[in-house]
Design a protein around this motif. Structure first.
Motif, mmCIF file in Angstrom:
data_model
loop_
_atom_site.group_PDB
_atom_site.id
_atom_site.type_symbol
_atom_site.label_atom_id
_atom_site.label_comp_id
_atom_site.label_asym_id
_atom_site.label_seq_id
_atom_site.Cartn_x
_atom_site.Cartn_y
_atom_site.Cartn_z
ATOM 1 N N ASP A 7 51.235 -24.789 -66.132
ATOM 2 C CA ASP A 7 51.278 -24.655 -64.676
ATOM 3 C C ASP A 7 51.768 -23.271 -64.288
ATOM 4 O O ASP A 7 52.717 -22.740 -64.875
ATOM 5 N N ARG B 206 50.801 -20.980 -57.226
ATOM 6 C CA ARG B 206 49.552 -20.818 -56.469
ATOM 7 C C ARG B 206 49.270 -19.335 -56.267
ATOM 8 O O ARG B 206 50.168 -18.536 -56.030
ATOM 9 N N ARG C 31 42.967 -27.109 -62.681
ATOM 10 C CA ARG C 31 43.348 -28.516 -62.806
ATOM 11 C C ARG C 31 42.375 -29.347 -61.980
ATOM 12 O O ARG C 31 42.237 -29.153 -60.768
ATOM 13 N N TYR C 32 41.687 -30.294 -62.599
ATOM 14 C CA TYR C 32 40.763 -31.159 -61.883
ATOM 15 C C TYR C 32 41.545 -32.216 -61.114
ATOM 16 O O TYR C 32 42.390 -32.916 -61.682
ATOM 17 N N VAL C 33 41.282 -32.358 -59.800
ATOM 18 C CA VAL C 33 41.991 -33.337 -58.968
ATOM 19 C C VAL C 33 41.011 -34.233 -58.202
ATOM 20 O O VAL C 33 41.389 -34.903 -57.246
ATOM 21 N N GLY C 34 39.740 -34.259 -58.626
ATOM 22 C CA GLY C 34 38.752 -35.097 -57.964
ATOM 23 C C GLY C 34 38.790 -36.525 -58.467
ATOM 24 O O GLY C 34 39.707 -36.945 -59.180
ATOM 25 N N GLY D 182 38.274 -39.921 -60.577
ATOM 26 C CA GLY D 182 38.336 -40.116 -62.014
ATOM 27 C C GLY D 182 36.968 -40.095 -62.668
ATOM 28 O O GLY D 182 35.980 -40.557 -62.105
#
Length: 388
Positions: free
Chosen positions: A12, A15, A374-377, A379
């Motif tokens: 991480d 931003r 980072r994928y946050v869409g 599942g």
């Protein structure tokens, strides 16, 4: 997000990659807590106060300030490169017409692509350091000619051919106006240009380096950088900062206008910087230059600065918010007669040298810049539905 190479796991980061070190550089640095920045080993502000644009250009490209002989040779070589190839010159009216509503900076993207093709720029990956440097010099020398020609064509005027006997800044003003510039204005604009050649890994510089890391040609790298610079949160602020002065209008309106804007969550263009936590050294230098010209506009700008900083300190305690380079850059350019639609293009005429230095440095590293996200869409995987 980046990957920990040792464990092959994501890491991480803040931003916007704020404060993340992505590579090493010998070109310079910005020390935000100190209010100081430098080109190689020299204070950038000191260079702007004591040297000419070509000297600093030589420093960025060759790694050292030139002696008298080197200065003359470098200035002569780059002056010869100002003239555009015939096919590029012939295409400029169509480019200016097509991009007229967006201005010269939009036209520059197209013109740079055409210039690279006309001069047969090859991918950085396929050429040696000498050819890379030659391409970078050719592109940098041509940018002021392209910008001023596109502006004049957009105004219904004929472009003005460059003069090899004038220094970089004076020639830029000459091509813009058609008249040999006042000595004081030429020097003021030269100092502004020097002060904005490079400034750490800002958005446009990082863009140029990302493209360079792919091995693309110099023109491709510069086109991407110009695109990043065109954003109002990056290079588009000098004219907007001046628009703020116009909107305030008179000294008695400063306090209520600023308070209303800040309390509504608005941004005061020309104030604050993502790196500096003290006064921007470029702003201090340009304020000194503006004061040398003097006049009601300068007095008003200084008073706006004083009251805005006071109000911001009151309404946003604990935050250091001062004028950035755009605030007094707009004032200086206005005093020297530059049209506001040429403020950001003038910024580009300086920053192209810094971009080129970064492109050449990045070309020495064969590692492509390829971070992760980072994928946050939703599942995955989900079965693809069949059409009825």
């Amino acid at each position: 997000m980046p990957i920990n190479q040792a464990t092959n796991t994501p890491v991480d980061v803040p931003r916007g990659l704020a404060g993340v070190v992505v590579t090493d550089t010998e070109l310079g640095d910005v020390r935000g807590l100190e209010g100081f920045y430098h080109y190689r080993q020299y204070s950038a502000v000191e260079l702007a106060r004591s040297r000419g644009f070509e000297d600093v250009w030589h420093l960025m490209v060759h790694g050292e300030l030139p002696d008298a002989g080197q200065r003359a040779a470098f200035a002569g070589r780059t002056a010869e490169l100002r003239r555009l190839p015939d096919d590029v010159r012939a295409a400029l009216p169509a480019i200016a017409e097509a991009t007229g509503h967006s201005g010269p900076l939009a036209g520059l993207r197209t013109a740079l692509s055409l210039l690279g093709a006309s001069l047969e720029f090859r991918p950085l990956y396929d050429i040696d350091a000498g050819l890379r440097r030659a391409d970078a010099l050719a592109a940098c020398a041509a940018v002021p000619t392209l910008l001023t020609a596109l502006y004049r064509l957009g105004q219904g005027l004929e472009p003005v051919e460059p003069r090899e006997d004038l220094a970089y800044a004076a020639n830029y003003l000459y091509m813009l106006t058609g008249s040999e510039p006042d000595v004081a204005c030429a020097r003021a604009i030269e100092q502004y240009l020097i002060s904005t050649i490079d400034h750490g890994f800002n958005a446009s510089t990082f863009t140029a380096r990302v493209i360079a890391s792919t091995g693309a040609d110099v023109a491709a790298c510069l086109v991407g950088a110009v695109g990043a610079l065109s954003g109002p949160l990056h290079g588009g602020a000098p004219s907007r900062a001046l628009d703020t002065l116009d909107a305030i209008g008179t000294p008695d309106r400063i306090d209520p206008w600023i308070r209303e804007r800040v309390l509504a969550g608005g941004r005061i263009m020309g104030f604050g910087h993502p790196v500096y936590r003290t006064a921007d050294p470029r702003s201090r230098m340009l304020r000194d230059i503006a004061r040398q010209f003097g006049g009601p506009m300068v007095d008003f700008a200084v008073e706006v600065e004083r009251q805005v900083e006071q109000i911001l300190a009151e309404l946003k305690p604990g935050r250091e918010l001062h004028t950035n380079v755009e605030f007094y850059a707009g004032v200086v350019m206005e005093l020297c007669g530059l049209p506001r639609e040429m403020f950001t293009p003038t910024f580009a005429a300086a920053r192209v040298v810094g971009w080129s230095g970064n492109i050449l440095e990045q070309a020495e590293d064969s590692k492509i810049i390829r971070p992760a996200a980072r994928y946050v869409g939703p599942g995955a995987p989900v079965a693809v539905p069949h059409l009825a």
